[in-house]
Design a protein around this motif. Structure first.
Motif, PDB file in Angstrom:
ATOM      1  N   SER A  17       0.844  -1.135  -0.158  1.00  0.00           N
ATOM      2  CA  SER A  17      -0.058   0.063   0.084  1.00  0.00           C
ATOM      3  C   SER A  17       1.067   1.142  -0.200  1.00  0.00           C
ATOM      4  O   SER A  17       0.516   2.180  -0.460  1.00  0.00           O
ATOM      5  N   GLU A  73      -7.179  -1.184   5.453  1.00  0.00           N
ATOM      6  CA  GLU A  73      -7.992   0.044   4.658  1.00  0.00           C
ATOM      7  C   GLU A  73      -9.077   0.459   5.817  1.00  0.00           C
ATOM      8  O   GLU A  73      -9.233   1.644   6.059  1.00  0.00           O
ATOM      9  N   HIS A  82      -7.440   2.389  -2.744  1.00  0.00           N
ATOM     10  CA  HIS A  82      -7.820   1.155  -3.377  1.00  0.00           C
ATOM     11  C   HIS A  82      -8.004   1.356  -5.012  1.00  0.00           C
ATOM     12  O   HIS A  82      -8.302   0.513  -5.764  1.00  0.00           O
TER      13      HIS A  82
END
Length: 446
Positions: free
Chosen positions: A37, A88, A103
């Motif tokens: 991420s 998330e 995302h």
């Protein structure tokens, strides 16, 4: 929370069945999911999908989570489907709408692909380090006992003289073969699938070269369908590495079990490394090596298990892949445990001295007698027949001296050459470059 959550609720029985062991197994992936991420959000900022201030907020939050994941561990909370949802959720809880933006341009498919490749890459690095420790222990024992002779067997029959130096170093060099296999697997794993999304790319102008560099990959999986087909293939290749090393360790363990038995008595271990019997007070059982043998036999079946899980699947993602974690994650852990316990126990092995003075081994020297006659000018076939007749009529007088000097023989073990072979092979791993990239991404000094 589910990344695919819509306006309806999933049936609870269906949810429990489909989630399976993901919540537990995904804890292994937590640091790698966060690193993926971190690379992804930096790339999103570079193409204008995140503002610089949003990137800074996300980087700070993700690096904090990464530190938690590597030091304390991170669990997937009840109600979360997997580690991707958990991360998330934590970002959204802290940063609001900014957390919801991470995302864009990816799917859970390529997210788990990059998590797995980062995790597997680290596991191969750790396995190679453990193999090196065992390699060093084996070469150390080979050097210490290079002159102690040992009966060599073929067909379970006493065959020719060997030595403990030859036996220990044989397994050391076998580990070099295994390391070569692991290196090939590593280079296949070390390609970036991020940006392939669900297997068909995305309409965003993603910079996949940037995430490749940030995550320390040597290259990217260019074709997005090919990238998605890496799921299952990576696990299968890993299973070959696991099975190959397990074959080496299992054979070594089988030798030890045989050699410590009273009928052989080639090796002994300190009492504290053996177990006893509840009824027979004399027993000192090599349970550690029996369990090693059994575990390694089980690990050698792993490629069949992996290939059957993915057999007959067409291209694209399938939920069948989820079960690969349940097979490959424990296998990696078991292999590391086997390497660790062997490295601990083998240096404590004590070979028996003067084994070949036992009369039962007198025929081990028959080849030495044949070769001596050949050196004196007799054709080999005539020398072989003559010594065979001496053995048959009871007149054979063994020379009981071994004169092997060629490379890799009893008298010339080539231990420095075997070590050099390991070092040449190990240099093919880009561990240092990968570690540097990961530390930079995580905001840590290198």
């Amino acid at each position: 929370m589910k990344l695919w959550q819509k306006s309806y609720s999933l049936d609870q029985q269906i949810e429990a069945f489909t989630v399976g062991q993901d919540r537990e197994l995904d804890t292994f992936l937590a640091p790698w999911d966060i690193l993926g991420s971190l690379a992804h959000v930096e790339m999103l900022c570079s193409i204008g999908l995140l503002a610089a201030e949003e990137l800074q907020q996300l980087q700070a939050a993700l690096r904090k989570l990464y530190q938690i994941a590597v030091t304390e561990g991170m669990t997937v909370e009840p109600g979360m489907e997997d580690i991707h949802s958990q991360v998330e959720y934590l970002l959204t809880r802290e940063l609001g709408d900014t957390g919801k933006k991470i995302h864009a341009g990816r799917s859970r498919n390529d997210q788990v692909l990059v998590d797995l490749r980062l995790f597997f890459r680290a596991e191969v690095a750790e396995i190679s380090r453990l193999m090196k420790a065992l390699f060093d222990a084996l070469l150390g024992q080979a050097a210490a006992y290079k002159d102690v002779l040992l009966p060599g067997y073929t067909h379970y029959q006493a065959a020719m003289p060997s030595s403990f130096g030859l036996w220990f170093s044989a397994y050391a060099e076998s580990l070099v073969d295994d390391l070569r296999l692991w290196q090939s697997i590593y280079h296949t794993l070390n390609h970036n699938p991020l940006g392939s999304a669900a297997g068909y790319g995305a309409s965003f102008p993603l910079d996949r070269t940037l995430t490749t560099r940030l995550l320390g990959f040597e290259d990217l999986s260019y074709n997005v369908v090919h990238a998605q087909m890496g799921r299952g293939k990576s696990e299968l290749q890993l299973s070959y590495g696991i099975a190959g090393t397990a074959a080496t360790l299992g054979k070594l363990a089988a030798d030890v079990v045989l050699y410590v038995s009273q009928n052989f008595a080639f090796l002994s271990f300190p009492d504290e490394l053996t177990t006893g019997s509840s009824i027979m007070p004399h027993k000192k059982n090599p349970d550690v090596f029996e369990l090693l043998r059994a575990r390694c036999n089980s690990l050698q079946a792993l490629p069949v298990q992996i290939s059957q899980l993915t057999a007959g699947l067409p291209s694209g993602y399938h939920r069948d892949f989820q079960l690969l974690k349940e097979a490959i994650f424990p296998a990696l852990q078991q292999l590391k445990e086997c390497l660790q316990i062997l490295t601990y126990a083998l240096p404590k092995a004590k070979p028996a001295e003067r084994l070949l003075e036992d009369e039962r081994y007198r025929f081990l020297f028959s080849v030495e007698a044949v070769n001596q006659l050949v050196l004196e000018g007799l054709p080999f076939r005539d020398a072989y027949r003559l010594v065979g007749e001496q053995i048959a009529n009871g007149t054979f007088d063994p020379p009981r001296e071994v004169k092997h000097t060629h490379e890799g023989s009893i008298g010339n073990l080539c231990l420095p050459e075997i070590r050099a072979k390991w070092e040449r092979t190990a240099q093919g791993f880009p561990f240092e470059q990968v570690e540097k990239a990961i530390r930079q991404l995580a905001g840590q000094p290198y």
